[in-house]
Design a protein around this motif. Structure first.
Motif, short mmCIF file in Angstrom:
data_model
loop_
_atom_site.label_atom_id
_atom_site.label_comp_id
_atom_site.label_asym_id
_atom_site.label_seq_id
_atom_site.Cartn_x
_atom_site.Cartn_y
_atom_site.Cartn_z
N ALA A 86 9.58 -5.74 -0.14
CA ALA A 86 9.62 -4.82 -1.28
C ALA A 86 10.89 -5.06 -2.09
N LEU A 101 7.26 4.50 1.74
CA LEU A 101 8.41 3.71 2.20
C LEU A 101 8.65 2.53 1.26
N LEU A 102 7.56 1.88 0.88
CA LEU A 102 7.65 0.72 -0.03
C LEU A 102 8.26 1.14 -1.37
N GLU A 103 7.73 2.24 -1.92
CA GLU A 103 8.22 2.68 -3.24
C GLU A 103 9.66 3.20 -3.16
N VAL A 136 16.64 0.06 -4.65
CA VAL A 136 17.19 -1.19 -5.21
C VAL A 136 17.46 -1.01 -6.70
N TYR A 170 -1.00 -6.81 -0.59
CA TYR A 170 -0.74 -5.76 0.41
C TYR A 170 -0.63 -4.40 -0.26
N GLN A 218 11.96 2.16 -1.13
CA GLN A 218 12.87 1.01 -1.02
C GLN A 218 13.08 0.35 -2.38
N GLN A 219 12.00 0.21 -3.14
CA GLN A 219 12.14 -0.42 -4.46
C GLN A 219 12.96 0.46 -5.40
N LEU A 226 -5.87 4.38 -0.07
CA LEU A 226 -5.57 5.76 -0.48
C LEU A 226 -6.47 6.21 -1.63
N LEU A 248 -3.07 -1.18 0.16
CA LEU A 248 -2.60 0.17 0.53
C LEU A 248 -3.15 1.21 -0.44
N LEU A 305 8.46 -4.91 5.60
CA LEU A 305 7.97 -4.26 4.38
C LEU A 305 9.15 -4.00 3.44
N THR A 312 11.44 -7.00 -6.16
CA THR A 312 12.06 -6.43 -7.38
C THR A 312 12.81 -7.51 -8.17
N THR A 369 3.39 4.54 4.43
CA THR A 369 3.78 3.15 4.19
C THR A 369 4.05 2.90 2.72
N LEU A 370 3.14 3.40 1.86
CA LEU A 370 3.32 3.22 0.41
C LEU A 370 4.58 3.95 -0.05
N LEU A 422 21.64 -4.08 0.45
CA LEU A 422 20.59 -3.27 -0.16
C LEU A 422 19.64 -2.69 0.89
#
Lengths: 215, 100
Positions: free
Chosen positions: B20, A21-23, A29, B88, A25-26, B96, B92, B16, B24, A18-19, B39
């Motif tokens: 996300a 995927l988040l990173e 961009v 969130y 995506q950012q 971890l 996460l 998500l 930005t 999940t993390l 995007l």
């Protein structure tokens, strides 16, 4: 809080995926915003390198290996310069397209600063010529003035967007622009071709390599 | 904190990615729907569905505007949405064993 719509979204896996995927995506961009910047650095790198090498080779006291006729070197330089200005305007608009709000003012002032400073330096040079500045000294003034202008505006860009690439590029352009005058004319053309052209191309390659390696 | 306790509004693939992406944007900026869609690589229908869910939760501000005669929708994370996204992400990282 109401949830009227049914949830059709895909469930997510473990926290690590999940993390990631988040990173990812950012990063995607930020890469999309950075692509036009890399292109601009590349285009200006080629223009400074090839354009000033052409001017240096167009002067009988310049390139010792071969000489390009001045009627080829000067128009080549001008065409490359105009093409780069047009390309920058087109690419510059794409960087933040579809976005409005607080940062638009900063972007507009930054964009305007290129036009305003470019005009001011041209008017100053023309004024100096009208007051007796020799063609040899004008050949030192104009390219150095534009290298200093680029360096200064990149420092502003670095401050606005906390961008290290613009900070390094700005400092290198200021150093090369200021030092170029000591080489005299047409040696300054060679200094600017390698120093400024090289700095832009190095910046383009560095950003491209960094994004490939995911940093 | 366990995975099941993560904010269910954000903890789903499309939402998500949407949050996300919106995170930005600097605070005070809004992005046009077509650019956001580009995007994210999502269909307009899918994006609208999930944006509505985020709007219902109070996480996204939707502003309808006009560019000339064409209507344009602008989107941004609300203050609540930005805080929820940051919480969130921290949760996460906490799961971890990473610090902020």
């Amino acid at each position: 809080m109401t949830n009227r719509t049914p949830d059709t979204d895909e469930p997510l896996g473990d926290p690590r995926t999940t993390l990631a995927l988040l990173e990812a995506q950012q990063r995607q961009v930020l890469n999309a915003q950075q692509t036009p910047v890399i292109w601009m650095y590349f285009i200006w790198g080629v223009t400074w390198l090839v354009g000033f090498l052409a001017l240096w080779s167009g002067d009988v006291d310049g390139n010792p290996w071969f000489t390009i006729p001045a009627y080829v070197a000067t128009p080549l330089f001008i065409v490359m310069l105009v093409a780069s200005i047009v390309a920058s305007a087109v690419l510059g608009v794409r960087i933040n397209r579809g976005v409005r709000g607080a940062s638009v003012f900063s972007g507009a002032v930054y964009g305007l600063s290129w036009t305003a400073c470019g005009t001011a330096f041209a008017v100053l040079g023309t004024g100096l010529i009208s007051q007796g500045l020799s063609p040899e000294l004008a050949n030192l003034y104009f390219p150095a003035a534009y290298a200093l202008m680029c360096g200064t505006i990149y420092l502003g860009g670095a401050a606005l967007w906390r961008d290290i690439s613009q900070l390094v590029l700005g400092l290198v352009l200021l150093a090369v622009g200021a030092a170029s005058s000591f080489a005299g004319s047409p040696g300054n053309d060679l200094v600017l071709a390698i120093g400024v052209g090289g700095a832009f191309l190095t910046a383009a390659v560095t950003l491209q390599v960094r994004r490939r390696s995911g940093r | 904190m366990t995975v099941d306790e993560l904010d269910p509004v954000i903890h789903a693939s499309a939402r998500l990615k949407i949050t996300a992406t919106l995170a930005t944007l600097p605070v005070g900026d809004q992005i046009a729907f077509p650019r956001l869609q580009e995007l994210l690589g999502m269909t307009a229908g899918n994006l609208s569905t999930h944006l509505r869910k985020l709007e219902d939760a109070g996480y996204v501000d939707v502003v309808k505007s006009h560019q000339g005669r064409s209507p344009v929708t602008y989107l941004a994370l609300s203050r609540t949405g930005r805080r929820a996204f940051e919480d969130y992400r921290e949760a996460l990282r906490g799961l971890l064993g990473e610090s902020a």
